[in-house]
Design a protein around this motif. Sequence first.
Motif, PDB file in Angstrom:
ATOM      1  N   UNK A 205       0.845  -1.179   0.000  1.00 33.37           N
ATOM      2  CA  UNK A 205       0.000   0.000   0.000  1.00 33.37           C
ATOM      3  C   UNK A 205       0.890   1.242   0.000  1.00 33.37           C
ATOM      4  N   UNK A 206       0.636   2.145  -0.928  1.00 33.57           N
ATOM      5  CA  UNK A 206       1.476   3.335  -1.079  1.00 33.57           C
ATOM      6  C   UNK A 206       1.504   4.186   0.178  1.00 33.57           C
ATOM      7  N   UNK A 207       0.398   4.235   0.891  1.00 33.75           N
ATOM      8  CA  UNK A 207       0.345   5.050   2.111  1.00 33.75           C
ATOM      9  C   UNK A 207       1.314   4.533   3.170  1.00 33.75           C
ATOM     10  N   UNK A 208       1.625   3.228   3.181  1.00 32.47           N
ATOM     11  CA  UNK A 208       2.584   2.667   4.130  1.00 32.47           C
ATOM     12  C   UNK A 208       3.988   3.224   3.914  1.00 32.47           C
ATOM     13  N   UNK A 209       4.259   3.714   2.718  1.00 32.10           N
ATOM     14  CA  UNK A 209       5.589   4.220   2.381  1.00 32.10           C
ATOM     15  C   UNK A 209       5.671   5.728   2.579  1.00 32.10           C
ATOM     16  N   UNK A 210       4.601   6.313   3.056  1.00 32.43           N
ATOM     17  CA  UNK A 210       4.436   7.759   3.110  1.00 32.43           C
ATOM     18  C   UNK A 210       5.665   8.515   3.606  1.00 32.43           C
ATOM     19  N   UNK A 211       6.251   8.111   4.699  1.00 35.69           N
ATOM     20  CA  UNK A 211       7.384   8.848   5.251  1.00 35.69           C
ATOM     21  C   UNK A 211       8.717   8.199   4.940  1.00 35.69           C
ATOM     22  N   UNK A 212       8.732   7.246   4.041  1.00 35.46           N
ATOM     23  CA  UNK A 212       9.954   6.492   3.789  1.00 35.46           C
ATOM     24  C   UNK A 212      10.567   6.743   2.426  1.00 35.46           C
ATOM     25  N   UNK A 213       9.772   6.961   1.397  1.00 36.85           N
ATOM     26  CA  UNK A 213      10.320   7.045   0.050  1.00 36.85           C
ATOM     27  C   UNK A 213       9.342   7.722  -0.891  1.00 36.85           C
ATOM     28  N   UNK A 214       9.854   8.105  -2.047  1.00 39.55           N
ATOM     29  CA  UNK A 214       9.003   8.564  -3.135  1.00 39.55           C
ATOM     30  C   UNK A 214       8.588   7.348  -3.950  1.00 39.55           C
ATOM     31  N   UNK A 215       7.432   7.438  -4.541  1.00 36.51           N
ATOM     32  CA  UNK A 215       6.960   6.408  -5.454  1.00 36.51           C
ATOM     33  C   UNK A 215       7.096   6.990  -6.852  1.00 36.51           C
ATOM     34  N   UNK A 216       7.933   6.363  -7.681  1.00 34.95           N
ATOM     35  CA  UNK A 216       8.160   6.842  -9.043  1.00 34.95           C
ATOM     36  C   UNK A 216       7.390   5.996 -10.032  1.00 34.95           C
ATOM     37  N   UNK A 217       6.758   6.677 -10.986  1.00 35.80           N
ATOM     38  CA  UNK A 217       5.995   5.997 -12.021  1.00 35.80           C
ATOM     39  C   UNK A 217       6.460   6.503 -13.376  1.00 35.80           C
ATOM     40  N   UNK A 218       6.945   5.591 -14.203  1.00 39.09           N
ATOM     41  CA  UNK A 218       7.352   5.930 -15.564  1.00 39.09           C
ATOM     42  C   UNK A 218       6.129   5.925 -16.463  1.00 39.09           C
ATOM     43  N   UNK A 219       5.960   6.983 -17.234  1.00 34.84           N
ATOM     44  CA  UNK A 219       4.855   7.057 -18.185  1.00 34.84           C
ATOM     45  C   UNK A 219       5.393   7.008 -19.606  1.00 34.84           C
ATOM     46  N   UNK A 220       4.755   6.201 -20.432  1.00 36.83           N
ATOM     47  CA  UNK A 220       5.123   6.158 -21.842  1.00 36.83           C
ATOM     48  C   UNK A 220       4.476   7.333 -22.563  1.00 36.83           C
ATOM     49  N   UNK A 221       4.905   7.583 -23.778  1.00 32.99           N
ATOM     50  CA  UNK A 221       4.314   8.640 -24.590  1.00 32.99           C
ATOM     51  C   UNK A 221       2.827   8.395 -24.783  1.00 32.99           C
ATOM     52  N   UNK A 222       2.462   7.149 -25.045  1.00 27.63           N
ATOM     53  CA  UNK A 222       1.051   6.805 -25.262  1.00 27.63           C
ATOM     54  C   UNK A 222       0.236   7.093 -24.008  1.00 27.63           C
ATOM     55  N   UNK A 223       0.726   6.679 -22.845  1.00 26.56           N
ATOM     56  CA  UNK A 223       0.008   6.940 -21.592  1.00 26.56           C
ATOM     57  C   UNK A 223      -0.139   8.433 -21.330  1.00 26.56           C
ATOM     58  N   UNK A 224       0.934   9.153 -21.593  1.00 26.60           N
ATOM     59  CA  UNK A 224       0.954  10.581 -21.285  1.00 26.60           C
ATOM     60  C   UNK A 224       0.063  11.389 -22.228  1.00 26.60           C
ATOM     61  N   UNK A 225       0.140  11.113 -23.524  1.00 29.17           N
ATOM     62  CA  UNK A 225      -0.534  11.948 -24.509  1.00 29.17           C
ATOM     63  C   UNK A 225      -1.923  11.458 -24.912  1.00 29.17           C
ATOM     64  N   UNK A 226      -2.235  10.201 -24.683  1.00 25.02           N
ATOM     65  CA  UNK A 226      -3.512   9.656 -25.145  1.00 25.02           C
ATOM     66  C   UNK A 226      -4.318   9.147 -23.963  1.00 25.02           C
ATOM     67  N   UNK A 227      -5.066  10.019 -23.411  1.00 23.51           N
ATOM     68  CA  UNK A 227      -5.879   9.655 -22.267  1.00 23.51           C
ATOM     69  C   UNK A 227      -5.925  10.799 -21.290  1.00 23.51           C
ATOM     70  N   UNK A 228      -6.658  10.606 -20.270  1.00 23.43           N
ATOM     71  CA  UNK A 228      -6.803  11.643 -19.260  1.00 23.43           C
ATOM     72  C   UNK A 228      -5.852  11.355 -18.113  1.00 23.43           C
ATOM     73  N   UNK A 229      -4.567  11.567 -18.359  1.00 21.93           N
ATOM     74  CA  UNK A 229      -3.542  11.215 -17.391  1.00 21.93           C
ATOM     75  C   UNK A 229      -3.672  12.038 -16.107  1.00 21.93           C
ATOM     76  N   UNK A 230      -4.103  13.264 -16.207  1.00 23.96           N
ATOM     77  CA  UNK A 230      -4.248  14.095 -15.008  1.00 23.96           C
ATOM     78  C   UNK A 230      -5.312  13.497 -14.094  1.00 23.96           C
ATOM     79  N   UNK A 231      -6.431  13.101 -14.672  1.00 22.36           N
ATOM     80  CA  UNK A 231      -7.497  12.467 -13.881  1.00 22.36           C
ATOM     81  C   UNK A 231      -7.009  11.157 -13.270  1.00 22.36           C
ATOM     82  N   UNK A 232      -6.252  10.367 -14.039  1.00 23.00           N
ATOM     83  CA  UNK A 232      -5.730   9.099 -13.526  1.00 23.00           C
ATOM     84  C   UNK A 232      -4.772   9.319 -12.359  1.00 23.00           C
ATOM     85  N   UNK A 233      -3.949  10.346 -12.446  1.00 24.87           N
ATOM     86  CA  UNK A 233      -3.019  10.660 -11.347  1.00 24.87           C
ATOM     87  C   UNK A 233      -3.812  11.082 -10.119  1.00 24.87           C
ATOM     88  N   UNK A 234      -4.807  11.930 -10.302  1.00 25.51           N
ATOM     89  CA  UNK A 234      -5.652  12.353  -9.180  1.00 25.51           C
ATOM     90  C   UNK A 234      -6.315  11.151  -8.513  1.00 25.51           C
TER      91      UNK A 234
END
Length: 185
Positions: free
Chosen positions: A1-30
């Motif tokens: 669970x990401x919340x368990x890592x809250x004070x320990x580390x950053x969670x990094x997510x790599x996005x491809x061009x397709x993910x970033x440009x084709x879709x509602x990535x802002x809504x998905x991040x929210x």
Amino acid sequence: DAADWENRARVSVNLSTVQFMHGDIVRLVQEALINSGLSPHRLEIEITESVIIGDQVRAFHILRQIKALGVTIAIDDFGTGYSSLAYLRKLPIDILKIDKAFVADLPADADSGVIIETILGMARTLKLRAVAEGVENEAQARFLSNLGIDEIQGFWFARPIAAENCVALLDGKAARGAVLRSVGP
């Protein structure tokens, strides 16, 4: 669970061009932030230079929206793409991640060292953090540390591990050999 890592580390997510440009990535991040309970400042979205090249106006707009959420944005594999330095200064980014191709032959390859020093200088001028990827040995880690790099990533610190083992690693309870190493001057 990401919340368990809250004070320990950053969670990094790599996005491809397709993910970033084709879709509602802002809504998905929210939604991901809400569903995980992770604070926005603990999430790092990584994109490559090539993501920005195609439709720069749209890419800038999306990046600004993600940045407005409080999420950290990193340019991954920096130095291997074809982005314009004129655009780099306008991007709402926080981190330049130096590609492992420049790290691989350190410290012996003077040209790679000069390129990394140049990227570091640029990052400092633009008030960005610089991260070196692909560090596999102590000589590379020391060289980069002596240059004043902000962060170092790579197998020298730890091999990829399952999420359930990551918390133990961050808490210092991991088995010998999987402990994060520190780099001194």
